[in-house]
Design a protein around this motif. Structure first.
Motif, short mmCIF file in Angstrom:
data_model
loop_
_atom_site.label_atom_id
_atom_site.label_comp_id
_atom_site.label_asym_id
_atom_site.label_seq_id
_atom_site.Cartn_x
_atom_site.Cartn_y
_atom_site.Cartn_z
N PRO A 1 0.81 -1.23 0.00
CA PRO A 1 0.00 0.00 0.00
C PRO A 1 0.84 1.28 0.00
CG PRO A 1 -0.54 -1.41 1.90
CD PRO A 1 0.46 -2.15 1.09
N GLN A 2 2.09 1.17 0.45
CA GLN A 2 2.97 2.35 0.44
C GLN A 2 3.35 2.76 -0.98
OE1 GLN A 2 5.79 0.60 3.58
NE2 GLN A 2 5.92 2.81 3.92
N VAL A 3 3.20 1.83 -1.93
CA VAL A 3 3.49 2.18 -3.32
C VAL A 3 2.21 2.13 -4.15
CG1 VAL A 3 5.92 1.53 -3.23
CG2 VAL A 3 4.24 -0.19 -3.88
N GLY B 1 10.46 4.42 12.49
CA GLY B 1 10.16 5.45 11.50
C GLY B 1 9.47 4.77 10.35
N CYS B 2 9.13 5.52 9.32
CA CYS B 2 8.40 4.95 8.19
C CYS B 2 8.63 5.81 6.96
CB CYS B 2 6.92 4.89 8.54
SG CYS B 2 5.89 4.20 7.23
N LEU B 3 8.85 5.17 5.82
CA LEU B 3 9.08 5.93 4.58
C LEU B 3 7.85 6.76 4.20
CD1 LEU B 3 10.96 3.24 2.44
CD2 LEU B 3 11.96 5.23 3.60
N GLN C 1 5.93 -6.81 12.01
CA GLN C 1 4.71 -6.29 12.65
C GLN C 1 4.33 -4.92 12.09
OE1 GLN C 1 4.58 -7.27 17.16
NE2 GLN C 1 6.66 -7.77 16.57
N HIS C 2 5.34 -4.08 11.88
CA HIS C 2 5.10 -2.74 11.31
C HIS C 2 4.51 -2.86 9.90
CE1 HIS C 2 6.65 1.55 10.46
NE2 HIS C 2 6.31 1.10 9.27
N GLU C 3 5.09 -3.74 9.08
CA GLU C 3 4.63 -3.86 7.69
C GLU C 3 3.24 -4.50 7.61
OE1 GLU C 3 6.23 -2.12 5.70
OE2 GLU C 3 8.04 -1.94 6.91
N ILE C 4 2.96 -5.49 8.46
CA ILE C 4 1.62 -6.09 8.44
C ILE C 4 0.58 -5.05 8.87
CG2 ILE C 4 0.11 -7.84 9.50
CD1 ILE C 4 2.48 -9.79 9.40
N ASP C 5 0.93 -4.17 9.80
CA ASP C 5 0.02 -3.07 10.17
C ASP C 5 -0.36 -2.26 8.93
OD1 ASP C 5 -0.30 -3.56 12.85
OD2 ASP C 5 1.08 -2.00 13.54
N HIS C 6 0.63 -2.00 8.06
CA HIS C 6 0.32 -1.24 6.83
C HIS C 6 -0.79 -1.92 6.03
CE1 HIS C 6 3.11 2.11 6.50
NE2 HIS C 6 4.16 1.34 6.78
N LEU C 7 -0.79 -3.26 6.02
CA LEU C 7 -1.80 -4.00 5.23
C LEU C 7 -3.19 -3.83 5.82
CD1 LEU C 7 0.18 -7.30 4.51
CD2 LEU C 7 0.18 -5.16 3.22
ZN LIG Z 1 6.00 1.98 7.40
#
Ligand SMILES: [Zn+2]
Length: 157
Positions: free
Chosen positions: A53-55, A91-93, A133-139
């Motif tokens: 989702p970030q892209v 942090g997060c891109l 865990q951070h990346e699955i949160d994005h989903l």
């Molecule tokens: Zn992130």
């Protein structure tokens, strides 16, 4: 391969729940290319993880940087987690120049599908467990700033 444009908060795509992928999606030419582009983008931007989702793709695909190289994880699900949690800085891109302390499970086990379509499992602890865990949160449309304390901007040198 190409560097993809990263969605920056606030962006409605970052808040949407992403869809599971099926085996047919993996065979799509564009899909393997997307994995390669996400890996390249993550490395170019000095990230240690990146979620689709970030892209701009609301699908359940993440890439994480491990000691053995970039690991793409499709439909990742945390199957068990340690009771123990720990705070650390994230942090997060998609949230540039912003950092904060986030509490995460120290250890997790995760099921996922590899880029080749095989069912896999991984046990992760420390930083890798945190990144997954951070990346699955994005989903699920969740950003680290939703859970963080002591949110602060980066200090330029
Ligand atoms: Zn992130």
């Amino acid at each position: 391969m190409s560097i993809l444009k990263i969605k920056i908060n606030p962006d409605s795509g970052l808040r949407r729940k992403s869809q599971d992928l099926d085996k047919q999606d993996l065979r799509h030419d564009g899909f393997q290319e997307l994995i390669g582009d996400m890996a390249e983008t993550m490395i170019a931007k000095d990230g240690i993880g990146l979620a689709a989702p970030q892209v701009g793709e609301n699908i359940r695909l993440i890439v994480v940087n491990t000691k053995d190289g970039v690991l793409p994880m499709i439909n990742p699900v945390i199957s068990s987690k340690s009771l123990a949690k720990e705070w650390d800085e994230e942090g997060c891109l998609s949230v540039p120049n912003t950092f904060g302390q986030v509490k995460r499970h120290k250890k997790i086990r995760c099921k996922f599908i590899s880029a080749e379509g095989e069912a896999k499992r991984i046990e992760a602890k420390g930083l890798l467990a945190r990144v997954i865990q951070h990346e699955i949160d994005h989903l699920d449309g969740i950003l680290f700033i939703d859970k963080a304390k002591d949110i602060h901007e980066a200090h330029e040198l």
